[in-house]
Design a protein around this motif. Structure first.
Motif, PDB file in Angstrom:
ATOM      1  N   ARG A  50       0.833  -1.195   0.000  1.00 30.72           N
ATOM      2  CA  ARG A  50       0.000   0.000   0.000  1.00 30.72           C
ATOM      3  C   ARG A  50       0.872   1.251   0.000  1.00 30.72           C
ATOM      4  NH1 ARG A  50      -2.984  -3.830   2.714  1.00 30.72           N
ATOM      5  NH2 ARG A  50      -5.164  -3.961   2.045  1.00 30.72           N
ATOM      6  N   PRO A  51       0.361   2.347  -0.542  1.00 36.49           N
ATOM      7  CA  PRO A  51       1.186   3.564  -0.674  1.00 36.49           C
ATOM      8  C   PRO A  51       1.281   4.339   0.633  1.00 36.49           C
ATOM      9  CG  PRO A  51      -0.988   3.955  -1.593  1.00 36.49           C
ATOM     10  CD  PRO A  51      -0.959   2.513  -1.176  1.00 36.49           C
ATOM     11  N   GLU A  52       2.403   5.030   0.788  1.00 37.01           N
ATOM     12  CA  GLU A  52       2.617   5.955   1.892  1.00 37.01           C
ATOM     13  C   GLU A  52       3.198   7.252   1.318  1.00 37.01           C
ATOM     14  OE1 GLU A  52       1.873   5.980   4.999  1.00 37.01           O
ATOM     15  OE2 GLU A  52       1.109   3.938   5.211  1.00 37.01           O
ATOM     16  N   ALA A  53       3.082   8.317   2.102  1.00 40.80           N
ATOM     17  CA  ALA A  53       3.605   9.605   1.632  1.00 40.80           C
ATOM     18  C   ALA A  53       5.105   9.534   1.404  1.00 40.80           C
ATOM     19  CB  ALA A  53       3.258  10.717   2.616  1.00 40.80           C
ATOM     20  N   ASP A  54       5.827   8.845   2.272  1.00 42.16           N
ATOM     21  CA  ASP A  54       7.255   8.619   2.108  1.00 42.16           C
ATOM     22  C   ASP A  54       7.613   7.373   2.903  1.00 42.16           C
ATOM     23  OD1 ASP A  54       7.785   9.425   4.873  1.00 42.16           O
ATOM     24  OD2 ASP A  54       7.425  11.460   4.140  1.00 42.16           O
ATOM     25  N   LEU A  55       8.860   6.946   2.771  1.00 39.47           N
ATOM     26  CA  LEU A  55       9.326   5.724   3.431  1.00 39.47           C
ATOM     27  C   LEU A  55      10.238   6.022   4.607  1.00 39.47           C
ATOM     28  CD1 LEU A  55      10.136   3.626   0.238  1.00 39.47           C
ATOM     29  CD2 LEU A  55       7.985   3.758   1.490  1.00 39.47           C
ATOM     30  N   LEU A  56      10.240   7.264   5.078  1.00 40.51           N
ATOM     31  CA  LEU A  56      11.180   7.634   6.134  1.00 40.51           C
ATOM     32  C   LEU A  56      10.853   6.956   7.453  1.00 40.51           C
ATOM     33  CD1 LEU A  56      11.522  11.447   5.384  1.00 40.51           C
ATOM     34  CD2 LEU A  56      13.030   9.600   4.676  1.00 40.51           C
ATOM     35  N   SER A  57       9.582   6.764   7.749  1.00 42.60           N
ATOM     36  CA  SER A  57       9.196   6.204   9.042  1.00 42.60           C
ATOM     37  C   SER A  57       8.801   4.739   8.965  1.00 42.60           C
ATOM     38  CB  SER A  57       8.024   7.010   9.626  1.00 42.60           C
ATOM     39  OG  SER A  57       6.916   6.979   8.741  1.00 42.60           O
ATOM     40  N   GLY A  58       8.936   4.104   7.809  1.00 38.07           N
ATOM     41  CA  GLY A  58       8.542   2.717   7.684  1.00 38.07           C
ATOM     42  C   GLY A  58       9.599   1.766   8.218  1.00 38.07           C
ATOM     43  N   ASP A  59       9.168   0.700   8.911  1.00 41.30           N
ATOM     44  CA  ASP A  59      10.129  -0.279   9.401  1.00 41.30           C
ATOM     45  C   ASP A  59      10.460  -1.260   8.281  1.00 41.30           C
ATOM     46  OD1 ASP A  59       8.244  -2.612   9.521  1.00 41.30           O
ATOM     47  OD2 ASP A  59       7.260  -1.313  10.988  1.00 41.30           O
ATOM     48  N   LEU A  87       9.828  -4.275   7.817  1.00 43.45           N
ATOM     49  CA  LEU A  87       8.824  -5.275   7.470  1.00 43.45           C
ATOM     50  C   LEU A  87       7.565  -4.661   6.871  1.00 43.45           C
ATOM     51  CD1 LEU A  87       9.087  -7.646  10.566  1.00 43.45           C
ATOM     52  CD2 LEU A  87      10.223  -7.859   8.349  1.00 43.45           C
ATOM     53  N   ALA A  88       7.500  -3.342   6.782  1.00 42.94           N
ATOM     54  CA  ALA A  88       6.297  -2.677   6.275  1.00 42.94           C
ATOM     55  C   ALA A  88       6.218  -2.838   4.759  1.00 42.94           C
ATOM     56  CB  ALA A  88       6.305  -1.203   6.656  1.00 42.94           C
ATOM     57  N   ALA A  89       5.111  -3.358   4.275  1.00 45.06           N
ATOM     58  CA  ALA A  89       4.901  -3.541   2.836  1.00 45.06           C
ATOM     59  C   ALA A  89       4.303  -2.267   2.261  1.00 45.06           C
ATOM     60  CB  ALA A  89       4.002  -4.742   2.583  1.00 45.06           C
ATOM     61  N   THR A  90       5.131  -1.264   2.116  1.00 41.87           N
ATOM     62  CA  THR A  90       4.690   0.039   1.624  1.00 41.87           C
ATOM     63  C   THR A  90       5.605   0.505   0.505  1.00 41.87           C
ATOM     64  OG1 THR A  90       6.007   1.183   3.300  1.00 41.87           O
ATOM     65  CG2 THR A  90       3.711   0.692   3.844  1.00 41.87           C
ATOM     66  N   PHE A  91       5.135   1.487  -0.217  1.00 42.52           N
ATOM     67  CA  PHE A  91       5.909   2.101  -1.287  1.00 42.52           C
ATOM     68  C   PHE A  91       5.482   3.548  -1.415  1.00 42.52           C
ATOM     69  CE2 PHE A  91       2.174   0.145  -3.176  1.00 42.52           C
ATOM     70  CZ  PHE A  91       1.650   1.173  -3.952  1.00 42.52           C
ATOM     71  N   ALA A  92       6.325   4.341  -2.054  1.00 39.88           N
ATOM     72  CA  ALA A  92       6.043   5.757  -2.296  1.00 39.88           C
ATOM     73  C   ALA A  92       5.760   5.957  -3.778  1.00 39.88           C
ATOM     74  CB  ALA A  92       7.211   6.626  -1.849  1.00 39.88           C
ATOM     75  N   VAL A  93       4.797   6.806  -4.065  1.00 38.98           N
ATOM     76  CA  VAL A  93       4.428   7.122  -5.442  1.00 38.98           C
ATOM     77  C   VAL A  93       5.069   8.458  -5.816  1.00 38.98           C
ATOM     78  CG1 VAL A  93       2.538   7.526  -7.046  1.00 38.98           C
ATOM     79  CG2 VAL A  93       2.261   5.879  -5.195  1.00 38.98           C
ATOM     80  N   GLU A  94       5.823   8.448  -6.899  1.00 40.91           N
ATOM     81  CA  GLU A  94       6.489   9.655  -7.378  1.00 40.91           C
ATOM     82  C   GLU A  94       5.947   9.979  -8.759  1.00 40.91           C
ATOM     83  OE1 GLU A  94      10.596   8.565  -7.144  1.00 40.91           O
ATOM     84  OE2 GLU A  94      10.780   9.268  -5.075  1.00 40.91           O
ATOM     85  N   SER A  95       5.114  11.006  -8.834  1.00 44.31           N
ATOM     86  CA  SER A  95       4.469  11.400 -10.081  1.00 44.31           C
ATOM     87  C   SER A  95       5.179  12.592 -10.685  1.00 44.31           C
ATOM     88  CB  SER A  95       2.991  11.725  -9.842  1.00 44.31           C
ATOM     89  OG  SER A  95       2.869  12.768  -8.874  1.00 44.31           O
TER      90      SER A  95
END
Length: 850
Positions: A534-543, A545-553
């Motif tokens: 799932r998307p997040e605003a940025d990946l600075l605070s993600g651990d 194991l977090a399945a997140t990504f950042a969208v850069e448009s």
């Protein structure tokens, strides 16, 4: 010794000493026996306490042992043959260094009589220093002083003082040394001299030659200089082909270098991704826009569920209608999808408003309640939280969309009975003050049926669902994940939708149409076969194991997905197949007009049974859609983002924080002594629409709690309302009835909404803390009423009875000054409510025709 050498100027021979590799020269001379003699080394006897061979009475650092390559000849060497050159000190006691005596070590350390000037302690000192057996080729020299810290040169000269002694090698007749041998140093005492290579002059380079044409010209010119005989300039020549290839590569390299330099700064960056990252360093989040929202009204043929994600699009009116979301997006049509599931019924399609038998009943602007009527078998089943569209009956332009409005019920409907409608149930509905009617809504138009009951011309539609702009595409392939710079897959379609998640229970219907661009998120999910990303605003605070990504448009609508590196957010497994489900849409283009979204797309879940839904439309215009923030706006706003104060220190800070609440018109604060400590008392003036909302002071208190300083109490208080007493004399124009003029004056000076939706003169939102009341405004408002000839405000005299002052207070000359002032925490009011005379009043004594 000449004065030039006495001042520390190097001896001319010193250059020869320092410029020749003495070790190599000494090895060559020594290998040839009796070829020549020379100085092997110069040793300064420090004679320091604690060192080997220490002799207490002997001189320190004034005895030199000059070791020669071979024993000197029969004539030997004397003091006249020894000179000590160098020194930088100008003190005559130190510089120049003179030679007191010089003898062979065999004479000084021997058993015979002492040479002139040599003392017994000197003999002992030399004997210990030459105990190794080199006395026959060692010259002992006694100097006049220990010298300074600079490097000296010991030179052996002929008896005449010029040249070198007979049999001595000229380069080895001089040797550098230092008197400070007892000073510890970590530096290597060996000196090296190198002859730097002579570089050939480089060609003159034109650093401005960075494009293809300039680089090609410079390369051909250089080849012409290196190979004068080569004159071929044909494009088919292999050399010319290579030159053009290198020029093209140089052009690309220069463009890449310029791009890297430009993207390194916020003021010059041209890519949206670079600007976003620079702004993030300043704690500023770039707004990527937000999707518009609209209320959709469905007409159900029978009871059926409408799942979340039901797609509705517009009708082009020409060509084949789209059969799927993908086809509609491909044709450029706008697609909206419902935000939440809902069950629609026939009974909720259209519900008549109730007028209680009044043939000219109208809901005035600002109304927050109404009555609905339905038959015994047509109960709509309304509950708190349901959205209703109030408006004229009918559809299309004839229904006047300007009178439609969506309201959200804030409480359960209350049933009533009307004897005029036997068997019918009347429901009293109520909605939030934020959804108060903007314009009047006529419920009846004066006509009556044959039964004598009025004809109802207004209705409510209850099959209303919130939708936002964007069409969903499912299972779009992103390819296999490749780590590194290529591990940023591109979204296949441009125009990725950004939307704020719809609230489960909106505060009001109008608030639901105001999405916050700062809280919008990319509407995309990625599946890799194992988990959902799932998307997040940025990946600075993600651990990790977090399945997140950042969208850069980017500005052209393309978007790339940046996954984590395994430390900040998880990284997909190399080679894993990624598939994305995302929505396409968003921006201000979604703010379409009413009755635009009228087609249910066949591939949506609700459209698989078209017989259940006979009609769909958006009664009101879609709103809230915003385009992405431009790069110029970010460059202007980002540098000031970190300057926003997140704490309240002074009283004005507390007032500013309170005014951030959307329900507060203005706030003032003061520092008050409670008897034990100081506290900040914040007086908040709420908007009229939320004046009776108990959540406003609670939310303001919670907001202040997050900003207050530690140890400071915060209290939220109501404004100090000041009632007014105003009495005017009004004269009417001929031909105007006095009653009509009085009605007009009471209407414009009311504290509520006028029939056209505008505010009355004493509406609470027109006055706030410290707002004065000017007599000229009162007179101008009265003169604008049709039929008013003149207005007399008087001078607060006791005879005429005119008033322009605070209620219950003596006159302080307000009429002469032309205004009534209000203090910083006071709000003026004149509600003219007979039931609440303490809230102020305005009386108009009208004279004229009846």
């Amino acid at each position: 010794m000449s004065p030039a050498y006495q001042t520390g100027t190097p001896h001319p021979a010193e250059a020869l000493v320092t410029g020749v590799d003495r070790d190599t020269r000494r090895a060559l001379v020594k290998s040839r026996a009796k070829a020549a003699n020379g100085i092997d080394s110069v040793e300064v006897l420090a004679n320091a306490p604690g060192t080997p061979g220490y002799v207490a009475p002997a001189e320190r650092r004034r005895t030199l042992l000059v070791r020669l390559l071979h024993a000197p000849g029969a004539n030997g060497l004397r003091a006249a043959n020894v000179r000590v050159l160098g020194g930088v000190r100008t003190d005559p006691r130190i510089n120049p260094v003179r030679v007191d005596w010089a003898y062979l070590a065999t004479a000084v350390a021997g058993s015979g009589p002492l040479p002139p000037g040599v003392l017994a302690e000197d003999r002992l000192l030399v004997m210990k220093a030459t105990a190794g057996g080199s006395a026959d080729r060692t010259l002992v020299v006694r100097t006049s002083s220990p010298g300074d810290w600079s490097t000296y040169v010991l030179a052996l000269t002929a008896d005449s003082g010029r040249g070198v002694p007979p049999g001595f090698d000229e380069p080895l007749s001089r040797a550098p040394f230092s008197f400070t041998v007892d000073c510890p140093s970590e530096l290597d005492c060996a000196t090296t001299t190198e002859c730097p290579p002579v570089l050939s002059p480089s060609p003159v380079l034109d650093y401005l030659a960075r494009d293809y044409d300039a680089l090609r010209t410079r390369l051909l010119d250089r080849l012409g200089a290196l190979v004068p005989g080569w004159t071929d300039r044909s494009p088919a020549d292999p050399v010319v082909t290579l030159v053009e290839l290198f020029a093209a590569l140089g052009d690309r390299l220069a463009a890449w270098q310029d791009g890297v330099a430009a993207e390194a700064y916020l003021g010059t960056a041209r890519r949206r991704t670079s600007v976003r990252r620079h702004a993030r360093l300043l704690d500023y989040r770039m707004r990527e826009g937000v999707s518009a929202r609209a209320w959709l009204a469905f007409t159900a043929a029978r009871t059926c569920p409408v799942p979340a994600g039901t797609a509705v699009t517009e009708t082009r009116g020409e060509g084949r209608e789209p059969g799927s979301v993908a086809e509609a997006l491909e044709n450029g049509a706008l697609v909206f999808e419902t935000c939440a599931p809902k069950v629609i019924t026939r009974e909720r399609n259209r519900i008549d408003l109730h007028s209680w038998g009044d043939a000219r009943y109208c809901l005035p602007a600002g109304s927050t309640s109404a009555f609905l009527s339905h038959g015994p078998s047509a109960s709509p089943g309304l509950h708190a939280g349901d959205a209703l569209v109030l408006g004229p009956k009918g559809s299309g332009l004839a229904a006047n969309p300007a009178r439609r409005q969506v309201v959200l019920l804030d409480r359960e409907p209350v049933p009533h009975e009307d004897p005029l409608y036997p068997g019918a149930t009347v429901l009293e509905i109520h909605w939030a003050a934020e959804d108060a009617l903007r314009v009047p809504l006529p419920v009846t138009a004066g006509a009556r049926e044959t039964s004598g009951l009025p004809v109802i011309v207004a209705e409510a539609r209850a099959n209303v669902i919130l939708a936002d702009h964007g069409g969903t595409l499912v299972g779009q392939a992103l390819g296999d994940f490749v780590p590194g710079s290529r591990g940023r897959p591109r979204v296949p379609h441009t125009g990725l939708a950004w939307a704020e998640p719809a609230p489960a229970m909106p505060r009001s219907a109008s608030a639901a149409l105001r999405p916050d661009p700062h809280r919008s998120r990319a509407r995309i999910e990625v599946h890799d076969g194992l988990r959902v990303w799932r998307p997040e605003a940025d990946l600075l605070s993600g651990d990790r194991l977090a399945a997140t990504f950042a969208v850069e448009s980017e500005d052209d609508g393309t978007a790339r997905l940046r996954f984590g590196d395994g430390t900040s957010s998880r990284r997909p497994a190399p080679g894993s197949t990624l598939r994305a489900t995302y929505r396409v849409g968003g921006g201000s283009v979604g703010n379409v007009g009413p009755d635009t979204l009228v087609r249910l797309l066949p591939d949506s879940a609700a459209a698989r049974r078209p017989a259940d839904i006979s009609e769909v439309t958006n009664p009101l215009a879609a709103a809230g859609g915003a385009d992405p923030e431009t790069l110029d706006e970010v460059r202007e706003l980002a540098p000031y983002a970190f300057r926003s104060q997140l704490r309240a220190v002074t009283s004005s800070d507390y007032a500013d924080v309170a005014m951030r609440h959307p329900g507060v018109q203005r706030a003032v604060a003061r520092r008050r002594w409670t008897g034990s400590w100081y506290a900040q008392e914040v007086a908040a003036d709420p908007l009229a629409a939320r004046a009776d909302d108990p959540s406003v002071p609670e939310e303001v208190t919670a907001l202040l709690e997050t900003h207050r300083m530690a140890g400071v109490d915060v209290e939220v208080a109501r404004p100090v309302y000041v009632p007014l007493e105003i009495v005017l004399d009004v004269c009417t124009l001929p031909g105007h009835r006095r009653a009509d003029v009085v009605a007009g004056l009471l209407r414009v000076f009311s504290a509520g909404r006028l029939p056209d939706g505008s505010r009355g003169f004493f509406h609470p939102d027109n006055f706030t803390f410290g707002t004065p009341l000017f007599l000229s405004d009162v007179v101008a408002t009265a003169m604008a009423v049709p039929g008013v000839a003149w207005v007399d405000a008087g001078d607060d005299g006791p005879v005429d009875g005119l008033r322009f002052r605070r209620l219950g207070a003596p006159s302080l000359g307000e009429a002469r000054r032309g205004r009534i002032d209000a203090a910083a925490r006071e709000v003026l009011r004149a509600d003219s409510d007979p039931s609440n005379p303490e809230n102020g009043r305005l009386v108009c004594r009208v004279r004229g025709e009846r």
